[in-house]
Structure formats: C-alpha cells, structure tokens
Design a protein around this motif. Structure first.
Motif, mmCIF file in Angstrom:
data_model
loop_
_atom_site.group_PDB
_atom_site.id
_atom_site.type_symbol
_atom_site.label_atom_id
_atom_site.label_comp_id
_atom_site.label_asym_id
_atom_site.label_seq_id
_atom_site.Cartn_x
_atom_site.Cartn_y
_atom_site.Cartn_z
ATOM 1 N N PRO A 1 0.758 -1.170 -0.091
ATOM 2 C CA PRO A 1 -0.081 -0.055 0.039
ATOM 3 C C PRO A 1 0.961 1.157 0.040
ATOM 4 N N HIS A 2 2.228 0.977 -0.223
ATOM 5 C CA HIS A 2 2.954 2.196 -0.157
ATOM 6 C C HIS A 2 2.611 3.439 -1.115
ATOM 7 N N ALA A 3 2.551 3.122 -2.393
ATOM 8 C CA ALA A 3 2.055 4.268 -3.284
ATOM 9 C C ALA A 3 0.786 4.709 -2.906
ATOM 10 N N LEU A 4 -0.299 4.167 -2.346
ATOM 11 C CA LEU A 4 -1.744 4.741 -2.317
ATOM 12 C C LEU A 4 -1.370 5.571 -0.837
ATOM 13 N N SER A 5 -0.690 5.120 -0.060
ATOM 14 C CA SER A 5 -0.486 6.111 1.126
ATOM 15 C C SER A 5 0.173 7.145 1.057
ATOM 16 N N THR A 6 1.336 7.038 0.125
ATOM 17 C CA THR A 6 2.001 8.273 -0.377
ATOM 18 C C THR A 6 1.054 9.282 -0.975
ATOM 19 N N LEU A 7 0.037 8.868 -1.828
ATOM 20 C CA LEU A 7 -0.818 9.956 -2.668
ATOM 21 C C LEU A 7 -1.799 10.406 -1.454
ATOM 22 N N ARG A 8 -2.204 9.566 -0.579
ATOM 23 C CA ARG A 8 -3.511 10.025 0.243
ATOM 24 C C ARG A 8 -2.722 10.930 1.219
ATOM 25 N N ALA A 9 -1.565 11.094 1.516
ATOM 26 C CA ALA A 9 -1.025 11.877 2.655
ATOM 27 C C ALA A 9 -0.659 13.220 1.967
ATOM 28 N N ALA A 10 -0.634 13.562 0.744
ATOM 29 C CA ALA A 10 -0.227 14.647 0.032
ATOM 30 C C ALA A 10 -1.595 15.456 -0.226
ATOM 31 N N ASP A 11 -1.431 16.742 -0.372
ATOM 32 C CA ASP A 11 -2.431 17.571 -0.751
ATOM 33 C C ASP A 11 -2.734 17.747 -2.445
ATOM 34 N N THR A 12 -1.528 17.268 -2.867
ATOM 35 C CA THR A 12 -1.611 17.233 -4.315
ATOM 36 C C THR A 12 -1.147 16.211 -4.708
ATOM 37 N N ALA A 13 -1.885 15.083 -5.620
ATOM 38 C CA ALA A 13 -1.511 13.567 -6.072
ATOM 39 C C ALA A 13 -1.228 13.880 -7.505
ATOM 40 N N LEU A 14 -0.095 13.222 -8.053
ATOM 41 C CA LEU A 14 0.300 13.437 -9.374
ATOM 42 C C LEU A 14 0.621 11.992 -9.744
ATOM 43 N N LEU A 15 -0.038 11.531 -10.804
ATOM 44 C CA LEU A 15 0.036 10.116 -11.220
ATOM 45 C C LEU A 15 0.503 10.105 -12.907
ATOM 46 N N VAL A 16 1.759 9.632 -13.047
ATOM 47 C CA VAL A 16 2.278 9.705 -14.298
ATOM 48 C C VAL A 16 2.209 7.936 -14.796
ATOM 49 N N ALA A 17 1.637 8.025 -16.191
ATOM 50 C CA ALA A 17 1.832 6.650 -16.713
ATOM 51 C C ALA A 17 2.228 6.507 -18.071
#
Length: 643
Positions: free
Chosen positions: A500-516
């Motif tokens: 769950p590390h990636a999801l936890s990193t995003l949830r803890a931030a005010d801005t979530a950036l996803l790059v695919a």
C-alpha cells in the motif's frame, strides 16, 4: 577442510591425545611448531565463523530500525489522510477539486467526444493546454509540454535545512544508465544502501583475518561461510509472501533489487571460495599437511565433487536470471530456477555439514512460500472472459465474482484474490488450457481495474478484475493465439501481491500526481479510482494524471473512455498528449516539474507515483529530485517490477 586438518581438529592435537592414541598420530603432529600453526589456523577458522554467524543478527537489527522509521511514516500518512477525511465530512472541502460528485457514472461518450478525450490533452480547469505536436520538434526531451509555473514564495531556509534538502534531493536522483551496456541504475539512495549492504559482507569477510600465503586457507573458508549465512536472507527476499513486507512496508518486487544484488555477490563469493580452495591445495598447502593425497584424489573426493555441484548450480541460477535471458526465455527461466535451486541446496547440504541449519532454513522458506502459500492459500481458479483489443496485440482478460462479507473464519483463512485486492496489486496468472508447457507456469500481471470496496456486513460486493496483457513471445503469444478461437478461459490466479506504499504516499499529500507511460496505466488508473471514487474518496485533494501512449488504439482500448470520464467528473485533471507514434515524445519532466512547483510550495505536500518505461520513470524521479532540492515537499514512488 582436508582430511589431515580434520583429523587434527577431531583429536585436538594435544599431548594427552598423542599419549592415548600413540602411533596413530602422524609424525608431523609431534612437531610443536606445526602443531602450534595448526592450532592457530583452527582457532582463527572457528573465530571467523563465530563472527560471521552474527551477520544475520546485524541484518535483523538494521531491518528493525528501518521498520521503526516505516511505522512512524505510516502513522503520519494515516493521520494526514484521516484529517482530510474529517475535513471532507465536515464540508471543509467544498468547492475544491475532487469535492464534487464521486458516484460511479456510466454515461457513454459519443464518438466525437471519445476521440478528443483519448487522443488530445484535457485539463478539467482548462487553464493550460499543450502545444500542437505539429508545431514542435519530434525530440521533445528538453522542451516543456506545458508552461512551468513559477514556484510560490517560500520562507527563508536555514543552512542546515538547505543542506539536508540538497542531500535528500541527491539521494532521490537517479543517474543515467551505464554506458555501452545500457544498464539502468537505481536512485543514489538505493545504490548507497546496496553498497552498504555489500560492504557489511566484505567487512565480515576480512574482519581480523590473518593475511599471508600460509593462512590463505582461512580466506578461502571465509568466502564459503559468507555465502552460507546469506542463504536464508536470499530466499526470504525472493519469497512472494514474507515478513519483510510488514516490517519495511515494501513488497517483494520493491525488494527484488536487493535479492538480485545479494545473489550476484553470493555467486562471486562461491567463485572466490572454489578458486581459493584450488589455489590453496595446488600451490600453498604445506607438503607435510597434504600427506599422500594426489591432486586427482583431491578433485574426485565426494566432498569436492558435491562442492562443484553446488557451485555450478548456483552459477547457472545467476546466468539464467540475467535480464537478457529472462526476457528471451522466460518459461525456461521459471523452470530452471526451481530445478537448480533444489539441486543447489542438496549439493550444499552434502558438501558442508556446517551449512545444514542455513540450508534447512532456506528450504523451509522456499517450500512454505511455494507450496503452502502460493499453491494453496493464495491460489484460486475461476472463469475469465478474454478480448483482443483494437491494436491486435493486446488482450483484456476479465473475471467477475462476488466478495462476501468477512466472517471470523474468512479473516483467518482467506488470503487469496477472492477476498479483494488493493491498488497496484498484481497476480500470477496460469492458463492450464494452453498446454502442458504452460500448465505449471505463473506469469505476473498488474491488476488494471479499480480495487473493490470492502463489502458491508449485510450484502456482498461485486469484484471485477481486469488484466491488460501485451503479447510478446512464449506464454503471451500462445494466449493471444488461443484467444482468437475462444472468448472464455479457465484460469488460476495466485495473489494478490503488492504494497500500500504508493496509495499511502498519495493519500497523505494535498496534491496527488499520477504519471503513466503506456501499460503503466494499469498501475495508475486503480490509484486514481481509489483517490476519487467510492464512498469515502472525497478528500478535497488535487489529483492530476498524465498518460503517455504510443498510439490512439492504446488510448481508446486499454482504459475505456467512460472510466476515465468518471475520474474527470470526480475532479481529476487529466492530460493525454497526442500519441508518441505521431508527435514524438512529450516533455514529461517539464510538465511534472511545473506541477510539482505549483503544488509543493504551499505546505501541503505533493505525492507522485510513476509507472512506465525506464527512461520516463527516471525523468519523473529527477524532476521530483530537483523540486526537493529547491525546498518543495515532494515524495515519489516508482511502481515497476524488478524482473
């Protein structure tokens, strides 16, 4: 250890022993200088083994320290997420991106909307748009796709803070690939940690080791013992289900780099051990210690032959694990990996009796992971629909089932995919109907569909699992050929695996950036769905996604436009540049750098997750590292398999 030296060890080479056994003691054993030499050799040998035996305790201590930091980080991330959830529930997120309707919409776009939605750049706010690819050079590596916003003003930083931020930026930075061989390098921080790990082994190898030709046997023995004490850790790092995930917060694929580097180091130590033993026996062993044994007697002694068998097995394991071999003959890699491991452990057990506790531990880890977990508790069979997508080279494999409300027994005994999964999780797929050669093969694929929410206590939740499979050779080519004749398959799924590390990193931030990049959307889409869709997904955070595709058929088929529209309607800002096959590579680093500068200076933090080709991953990581060096609050997670 040769027969003469073992004889001295067993009889203690003492005067009392000599008086007891009389003429059975060799003449050289009555020479005080030779006896003193052998006693020193034996004492140093056992002292070195005692020192190296503490290696696993040192590793355990390091892991526990890392676990403490991980526990602290996890608690902090959960606290931030709960605070955001509490703010969203109280209405504090009203009017922010992501605070709109989060229901699952199923409206279909008409043909014109689908075309513009999947092949051009779309931003929910419409404040910035990428340039027309026709007016931009094809090589866009150093050109910005979007204007880079100036970072907001930040308070002055102390000298210590500036130094610490630059250090963190340097540790995050990922160097260019090694020239000529084009081998990818990890981030500087990971490289430092791997070097420290290897340095610990080298230190123990040479710690208080007497140097000189007359003591060369000790050097040869140490190299073999360093190999032995690392065996359980090697197998633990390779296990799909392991306690290291709980302690470090990282799944096995994230730890795979340590498994590979440790395996390479162990193969080097095995080579050093074999060559050094031969050098000792042929050139350096005293004549009075050799006795009447010839070199041929030495080489064909069962103990030595067993050592050669273990050495060859592990060296073949190394060569068949190389990336070039795995990519070309993946099925052979899978089969040989199991067979060679069994042979190596058997030979090692016979060759060196002192190694047997380590061999037994390694075998137990291997069997528990393969037989108990993967083939029983983590495995399920089901029927799946298979569809060939528009490009003719990609499959969508889909399975459906209902997740029942958990009971006490299911919480204890249900560990497989039937109970659900989390974003970024993956499974190992087996398709027995493809024939005998594929019946025992398991191939990893990221789950490309949104993770199902936990079922309420009163009714089941429907789960839809999608696997995006691109055809290359071997298993995937056979699956594509079979899909042309049928639309349903009986499959076996082993999993889920992930962290769950990636999801936890995003949830803890005010801005979530996803790059695919390309099929990296299989990682990024479930993360975006977890952030924006569902009952408690309204967090008031800003979510932005960049998806770079090679062709229009990929954009239209890999994730249906209605699913992406759900995310946009829920507040996500989406950018899908024109396909690289038509317009060249966009400046991903420039766009990410601008987004990081805009979101990282306000004090809320930016979480970045990237999944794509190595070059794109590296450019995103280094854009984040640059932001960290400027004092921005940025955290980056790269989702990519280590094999």
């Amino acid at each position: 250890m040769n027969a003469a030296l073992r004889q001295v060890v067993l009889r203690s080479v003492s005067a009392a022993a000599a008086d007891e056994v009389g003429d059975e003691i060799p003449d050289w054993a009555r020479d005080p200088e030779k006896v003193a030499y052998l006693r020193f050799l034996i004492d140093a040998l056992y002292y070195g083994r005692d020192v190296i035996a503490s290696y696993n305790l040192v590793v355990l201590a390091v892991v526990l320290v890392l676990a403490a930091f991980q526990f602290r980080e996890t608690r902090r991330d959960r606290r931030k997420w709960r605070e955001r959830l509490a703010g969203a529930d109280s209405g504090s997120s009203e009017g922010k991106p992501g605070s709109g309707d989060t229901g699952h919409r199923t409206d279909r776009l008409d043909a014109d909307e689908e075309e513009s939605f999947s092949s051009s750049s779309t931003l929910s706010e419409g404040d910035v748009t990428p340039p027309d690819p026709k007016n931009v050079d094809l090589d866009l590596e150093d050109r910005p796709l979007l204007p880079r916003p100036s970072p907001p003003a930040r308070p002055a930083r102390s000298r210590f803070r500036r130094v610490s931020q630059r250090l963190r930026a340097w540790l995050t930075y990922q160097p260019r690939p090694i020239p000529i061989v084009n081998r990818q390098l990890p981030s500087n921080g990971t490289s430092i940690f791997v070097l420290a790990f290897m340095g610990l082994n080298v230190f123990l190898h040479f710690y208080q080791l007497p140097l000189g030709a007359k003591y060369f046997f000790l050097f040869a023995d140490r190299s073999g013992y360093v190999f032995i004490v690392n065996l359980p850790l090697l197998y633990l790092l390779a296990a799909k289900t392991q306690p290291l995930k709980v302690l470090t917060g990282r799944s096995y694929e994230a730890l795979n780099i340590f498994h590979r580097r440790l395996g390479e180091f162990m193969c080097l130590e095995a080579l050093v051990h074999m060559v050094s033993m031969l050098v000792w026996r042929i050139f350096l062993e005293p004549d009075w210690l050799v006795g009447g044994d010839t070199l041929r007697d030495y080489l064909f002694h069962p103990l030595i032959l067993e050592g050669f068998g273990a050495f060859l097995s592990y060296e073949l394991l190394y060569f068949t694990s190389l990336a070039s071999f795995r990519q070309r003959w993946y099925e052979l890699f899978l089969a040989s990996h199991i067979l060679l491991q069994v042979l190596a452990l058997v030979f090692l057990w016979l060759h060196f009796p002192t190694s047997r506790p380590y061999v037994a531990s390694s075998l137990a880890i291997f069997l528990l992971d393969r037989l108990v977990w993967r083939l029983s508790l983590k495995s399920m069979s089901t029927t799946a629909d298979v569809t060939i997508l528009e490009d003719g080279e990609t499959l969508m494999l889909s399975a459906h089932w209902d997740i029942s409300p958990p009971t006490t027994s299911s919480r204890l005994f249900t560990h497989n995919i039937r109970a659900g999964w989390r974003p970024t999780d993956h499974v190992f797929l087996t398709v027995p109907c493809l024939g005998r050669s594929h019946a025992l093969q398991a191939h990893p694929f990221t789950i490309a569909s949104a993770a199902p929410p936990p079922p309420p206590s009163s009714r089941p939740t429907h789960a839809r699992l999608d696997l995006l499979i691109r055809s290359h050779a071997g298993f995937t080519a056979a699956l594509l050929s079979h899909a042309r004749t049928t639309s349903t398959l009986q499959i076996r799924l082993d999993g889920p695996y992930g962290s769950p590390h990636a999801l936890s990193t995003l949830r803890a931030a005010d801005t979530a950036l996803l790059v695919a990049g390309g099929s990296g959307i299989a990682v990024v889409y479930p993360l975006a769905a977890a952030l924006l869709l569902g009952g408690r997904a309204t967090t008031g955070q800003r979510v932005r996604m960049l998806w770079v595709v090679h062709s229009r058929s990929h954009a239209d088929g890999w994730v249906p436009p209605p699913r992406l529209r759900e995310l946009v309607d829920a507040g996500m800002e989406l950018v899908v540049p024109a396909p690289t096959g038509e317009a060249g590579r966009p400046d991903v680093a420039g766009l990410v750098e601008g987004w990081v500068a805009e979101g990282g200076g306000g004090g809320g933090g930016v979480g970045v997750v990237v999944s794509g080709p190595d070059g794109m991953n590296r450019s995103v990581v280094n854009a984040c590292a640059e932001g960290i060096g400027r004092g921005l609050d940025v955290r980056i997670a790269v989702e990519k398999f280590g094999w």
